[in-house]
Design an enzyme around this catalytic site. Structure first.
Site, PDB file in Angstrom:
ATOM      1  N   ARG A 285      13.280  19.728  24.380  1.00 15.18           N
ATOM      2  CA  ARG A 285      14.189  19.445  23.274  1.00 15.18           C
ATOM      3  C   ARG A 285      14.836  20.675  22.656  1.00 15.18           C
ATOM      4  O   ARG A 285      15.994  20.639  22.280  1.00 15.18           O
ATOM      5  CB  ARG A 285      13.409  18.759  22.150  1.00 15.18           C
ATOM      6  CG  ARG A 285      13.148  17.359  22.471  1.00 15.18           C
ATOM      7  CD  ARG A 285      12.356  16.717  21.398  1.00 15.18           C
ATOM      8  NE  ARG A 285      12.080  15.370  21.870  1.00 15.18           N
ATOM      9  CZ  ARG A 285      11.329  14.510  21.239  1.00 15.18           C
ATOM     10  NH1 ARG A 285      10.757  14.841  20.107  1.00 15.18           N
ATOM     11  NH2 ARG A 285      11.149  13.313  21.718  1.00 15.18           N
ATOM     12  N   HIS A 346      13.369  16.864  13.106  1.00 18.97           N
ATOM     13  CA  HIS A 346      12.663  15.704  13.643  1.00 18.97           C
ATOM     14  C   HIS A 346      11.149  15.782  13.475  1.00 18.97           C
ATOM     15  O   HIS A 346      10.519  14.805  13.104  1.00 18.97           O
ATOM     16  CB  HIS A 346      13.016  15.612  15.127  1.00 18.97           C
ATOM     17  CG  HIS A 346      12.467  14.419  15.821  1.00 18.97           C
ATOM     18  ND1 HIS A 346      12.716  13.139  15.391  1.00 18.97           N
ATOM     19  CD2 HIS A 346      11.683  14.300  16.934  1.00 18.97           C
ATOM     20  CE1 HIS A 346      12.114  12.279  16.208  1.00 18.97           C
ATOM     21  NE2 HIS A 346      11.479  12.961  17.131  1.00 18.97           N
TER      22      HIS A 346
HETATM   23  C1  LIG Z   1      12.752   8.518  14.535  1.00 15.58           C
HETATM   24  C2  LIG Z   1      11.459   9.056  15.072  1.00 15.58           C
HETATM   25  C3  LIG Z   1      11.086   8.830  16.396  1.00 15.58           C
HETATM   26  C4  LIG Z   1       9.898   9.319  16.896  1.00 15.58           C
HETATM   27  N1  LIG Z   1       9.525   9.031  18.188  1.00 15.58           N
HETATM   28  C5  LIG Z   1       8.312   9.438  18.641  1.00 15.58           C
HETATM   29  C6  LIG Z   1       7.847   9.059  19.928  1.00 15.58           C
HETATM   30  O1  LIG Z   1       8.510   8.344  20.657  1.00 15.58           O
HETATM   31  N2  LIG Z   1       6.635   9.509  20.332  1.00 15.58           N
HETATM   32  C7  LIG Z   1       5.840  10.302  19.555  1.00 15.58           C
HETATM   33  O2  LIG Z   1       4.734  10.677  19.978  1.00 15.58           O
HETATM   34  N3  LIG Z   1       6.257  10.655  18.324  1.00 15.58           N
HETATM   35  C8  LIG Z   1       7.451  10.231  17.847  1.00 15.58           C
HETATM   36  N4  LIG Z   1       7.859  10.591  16.589  1.00 15.58           N
HETATM   37  C9  LIG Z   1       6.942  11.357  15.759  1.00 15.58           C
HETATM   38  C10 LIG Z   1       5.827  10.433  15.294  1.00 15.58           C
HETATM   39  O3  LIG Z   1       6.377   9.190  14.946  1.00 15.58           O
HETATM   40  C11 LIG Z   1       5.114  11.012  14.096  1.00 15.58           C
HETATM   41  O4  LIG Z   1       4.753  12.330  14.329  1.00 15.58           O
HETATM   42  C12 LIG Z   1       3.858  10.219  13.798  1.00 15.58           C
HETATM   43  O5  LIG Z   1       4.162   8.856  13.709  1.00 15.58           O
HETATM   44  C13 LIG Z   1       3.241  10.720  12.518  1.00 15.58           C
HETATM   45  O6  LIG Z   1       2.238   9.835  12.139  1.00 15.58           O
HETATM   46  P1  LIG Z   1       1.417  10.145  10.828  1.00 15.58           P
HETATM   47  O7  LIG Z   1       0.483   9.003  10.655  1.00 15.58           O
HETATM   48  O8  LIG Z   1       0.891  11.498  10.870  1.00 15.58           O
HETATM   49  O9  LIG Z   1       2.532  10.152   9.662  1.00 15.58           O
HETATM   50  P2  LIG Z   1       3.523   9.016   9.200  1.00 15.58           P
HETATM   51  O10 LIG Z   1       3.630   7.941  10.195  1.00 15.58           O
HETATM   52  O11 LIG Z   1       4.769   9.661   8.762  1.00 15.58           O
HETATM   53  O12 LIG Z   1       2.790   8.422   7.923  1.00 15.58           O
HETATM   54  C14 LIG Z   1       2.673   9.194   6.757  1.00 15.58           C
HETATM   55  C15 LIG Z   1       2.253   8.281   5.626  1.00 15.58           C
HETATM   56  O13 LIG Z   1       1.910   9.050   4.489  1.00 15.58           O
HETATM   57  C16 LIG Z   1       2.511   8.479   3.327  1.00 15.58           C
HETATM   58  N5  LIG Z   1       2.652   9.547   2.337  1.00 15.58           N
HETATM   59  C17 LIG Z   1       3.335  10.702   2.425  1.00 15.58           C
HETATM   60  N6  LIG Z   1       3.191  11.425   1.305  1.00 15.58           N
HETATM   61  C18 LIG Z   1       2.391  10.702   0.484  1.00 15.58           C
HETATM   62  C19 LIG Z   1       1.890  10.899  -0.827  1.00 15.58           C
HETATM   63  N7  LIG Z   1       2.193  11.993  -1.543  1.00 15.58           N
HETATM   64  N8  LIG Z   1       1.109   9.950  -1.366  1.00 15.58           N
HETATM   65  C20 LIG Z   1       0.806   8.810  -0.680  1.00 15.58           C
HETATM   66  N9  LIG Z   1       1.259   8.570   0.558  1.00 15.58           N
HETATM   67  C21 LIG Z   1       2.041   9.507   1.128  1.00 15.58           C
HETATM   68  C22 LIG Z   1       3.827   7.932   3.856  1.00 15.58           C
HETATM   69  O14 LIG Z   1       4.355   6.994   2.968  1.00 15.58           O
HETATM   70  C23 LIG Z   1       3.346   7.321   5.165  1.00 15.58           C
HETATM   71  O15 LIG Z   1       2.736   6.090   4.948  1.00 15.58           O
HETATM   72  C24 LIG Z   1       9.045  10.092  16.066  1.00 15.58           C
HETATM   73  C25 LIG Z   1       9.412  10.321  14.751  1.00 15.58           C
HETATM   74  C26 LIG Z   1      10.605   9.809  14.242  1.00 15.58           C
HETATM   75  C27 LIG Z   1      10.963  10.064  12.814  1.00 15.58           C
END
Ligand SMILES: Cc1cc2nc3c(=O)[nH]c(=O)nc-3n(C[C@H](O)[C@H](O)[C@H](O)COP(=O)(O)OP(=O)(O)OC[C@H]3O[C@@H](n4cnc5c(N)ncnc54)[C@H](O)[C@@H]3O)c2cc1C
Length: 527
Positions: A285, A346
């Site tokens: 990327r 991203h």
């Molecule tokens: C458009 C897009 C496409 C993607 N495609 C891919 C893919 O195909 N394959 C891949 O491996 N990765 C992909 N990614 C990356 C991947 O989706 C993320 O890295 C991963 O889902 C992160 O998961 P997480 O649980 O760490 O965070 P998130 O799924 O972002 O969840 C974070 C949570 O924390 C909460 N939160 C944040 N701050 C606070 C706070 N202060 N108090 C309370 N709650 C809070 C949010 O509301 C949310 O519920 C993509 C990302 C995007 C944006």
């Protein structure tokens, strides 16, 4: 005051998959700042990278990951994540996740930087399927309580007990979090024996991003304020291809479109990728994003074109139903015409530094998912390795946090949130103005291509925004908008300082005045 054995901040793939496992060991509160589904997870399109086909191998996935990471991956982490991945994917299916199949087998996609077909996906809405599956399970679990519209403001540490903590030799413990209930306008105290930070990334720090509004880097900023260790923040991944349309709000055109044969052209119809990298459109990327940035700057244009219309239209509608219908909604039929695209922020490769079992430098605080810097991605994340990382590390975090919680009790001397002397702000324009200014400064000066001069400029501007915002914060009652702004400024500061510390170009960090990768700079950046 609420008491739980385990507190989980965030309801994406990392927080939910952790909560489901840890709930077998005690009571769990999941707090999330908006409605539960709102997360980066929910928007993931491409899928999960895992070795699921007999013709694929762990060695090959490990090699691809290390190559993308440009010398900064922790090889041990890469190895166990790749090897534990397939089992985590099968568990997800056993929870009810339905992934795309062909002739009875999982259909495995191909993405940039991968040398085999290994992307498990649910058409082009993989994240939505994962989020739905995990949420259904979490909602039904008797040991789990989910608190929507609850915003974590600060981690509770010695600092809140009136004890001095030195930044040089911090010995910090986490006892839970102060959490702002945005619907009742009250800050509540959540005490826990063990806290998991799963608050996701920080794409909102940039003007153009694929991330939803919640991705403001709150977790990294809270850890920084609590004197915890944060690493590699200069490595921000820009997705090369977001839909260019005034109303599209950076809708992502998945890498899988290039994997399926999509080609990039300038507006004049010239295919340009082969002149930047022998892998063409399937180069990693960062290379594709920089090539597009270079084309746009050279030609003074706002977008390039991604064309997949040479593929059979039925196939496109079947594999990319979401991209097809969303683009059509903006008047672009991807089966007949090219898609205008631009790069956008991203993925945050750096974050809260953890060990192999998701332990942070703060006792009692664990981190996984995008908020964490585990050593998997190094200087650049290989496509679709992040959902994988979240699944693998959330299981490992259960092991270490259950062990920790067995020895830890609840603190009984934690004071309530003190907002005496503050009032509801009536100058909201400061928050909205400073947020927009910060995002533009980061985009213009700390984006895909950087220089010492641009970073210095960004640092000065960010300092000014910080002073103004902190003064405003001291006099104001808590609000989500103001907290997010503070957090975004802290994250911007960490990205800029880390970028200034790295005097070379490596992975996602490209400096005009230090264009070479240097052996003596091969180390993580710590703030
Ligand atoms: C458009 C897009 C496409 C993607 N495609 C891919 C893919 O195909 N394959 C891949 O491996 N990765 C992909 N990614 C990356 C991947 O989706 C993320 O890295 C991963 O889902 C992160 O998961 P997480 O649980 O760490 O965070 P998130 O799924 O972002 O969840 C974070 C949570 O924390 C909460 N939160 C944040 N701050 C606070 C706070 N202060 N108090 C309370 N709650 C809070 C949010 O509301 C949310 O519920 C993509 C990302 C995007 C944006």
């Amino acid at each position: 005051m609420a008491r739980f054995d385990f507190l989980v901040i965030g309801s994406g793939v990392a927080g939910l998959s952790y909560a489901l496992r840890v709930a077998e060991h005690g009571t769990v509160a999941i707090i999330t700042k908006k409605e539960t589904v709102e997360s980066n997870t929910n928007y993931a399109q491409g899928g999960i990278a895992a070795v699921m086909a007999p013709e694929d191998s762990y060695e090959s996935h490990i090699k691809d990951t290390l190559e993308a990471g440009a010398g900064l991956c922790d090889p041990e982490v890469v190895e166990f994540v790749v090897k534990e991945g397939p089992e985590r994917v099968r568990e997800l299916m056993s929870f009810g996740a339905e992934f795309t199949r062909q002739n009875g087998h999982l259909h495995l996609g191909r993405e940039g930087g991968h040398s085999a077909d290994r992307i498990v996906h649910a058409a082009d809405t993989t994240g939505r399927e994962i989020e739905r599956t995990l949420l259904d399970q979490a909602r039904a679990h008797p040991n789990i309580e989910i608190y929507e519209y609850h915003f974590a403001v600060e981690l509770i540490t010695e600092h809140h007990l009136g004890q001095y903590v030195s930044r040089l030799r911090p010995d910090v413990h986490c006892y839970g979090a102060y959490v702002y209930d945005t619907q009742t306008d009250v800050v509540r105290t959540f005490l826990a024996k063990s806290t998991l930070l799963a608050s996701g990334g920080s794409g909102q720090v940039y003007l153009h991003t694929t991330n939803p509004d919640v991705a403001t880097g709150d977790g990294v900023a809270m850890v920084y304020r609590a004197k915890g260790r944060v690493a590699n923040m200069e490595f921000v991944q820009f997705h090369p291809t977001c839909l260019y349309h005034p109303e599209a709000n950076s809708f992502l055109i998945s890498e899988a479109v290039r994997g399926a044969g999509g080609l990039l052209f300038s507006q004049a119809g010239e295919r340009f990728m082969p002149s930047y990298d022998h892998r063409g459109e399937l180069a990693p990327r960062d290379i594709v994003a920089r090539a597009i940035d270079d084309q746009l700057k050279q030609r003074g244009e706002d977008y390039v074109l991604l064309d997949i219309s040479h593929k059979p239209s039925g196939e496109l509608r079947e594999h990319f139903p979401n991209i097809y219908s969303t683009c059509l909604g903006f008047g672009i039929d991807i089966t007949e015409q090219p898609i205008p695209v631009v790069p956008a922020a991203h993925y945050q490769c750096g974050g809260v530094r953890t060990d192999h079992f998701a332990r942070t430098s703060i006792e009692g605080l664990f981190a996984c998912g995008e908020v964490a810097c585990t050593g998997l991605h190094g200087a650049n994340r290989l496509a679709s390795n992040s959902l994988l990382e979240a699944l693998v590390f959330s299981k490992r975090a259960v092991e270490s946090s259950v062990e920790y919680a067995a020895e830890a009790g609840h603190r009984t001397d934690v004071p309530d949130w003190d907002d005496s002397g503050t009032q509801h702000p009536n100058e909201w324009v400061l928050v909205s103005h400073n947020r927009e200014e910060l995002r533009r400064v980061m985009w213009d000066y700390v984006g895909i291509v950087r220089s010492s001069l641009r970073l210095e400029r960004a640092f000065r501007r960010t300092n000014m925004l910080d002073e103004e915002t902190e003064a405003f914060y001291r006099d104001s009652r808590v609000s989500a908008g103001l907290c997010e702004l503070r957090n975004m400024i802290a994250v911007a500061y960490m990205i800029i300082r880390s970028a200034q510390m790295r005097r070379e170009s490596r992975g996602l960090h490209y400096m005009l005045d230090y264009p070479e990768q240097l052996e003596e700079e091969k180390r993580p950046t710590l703030v």
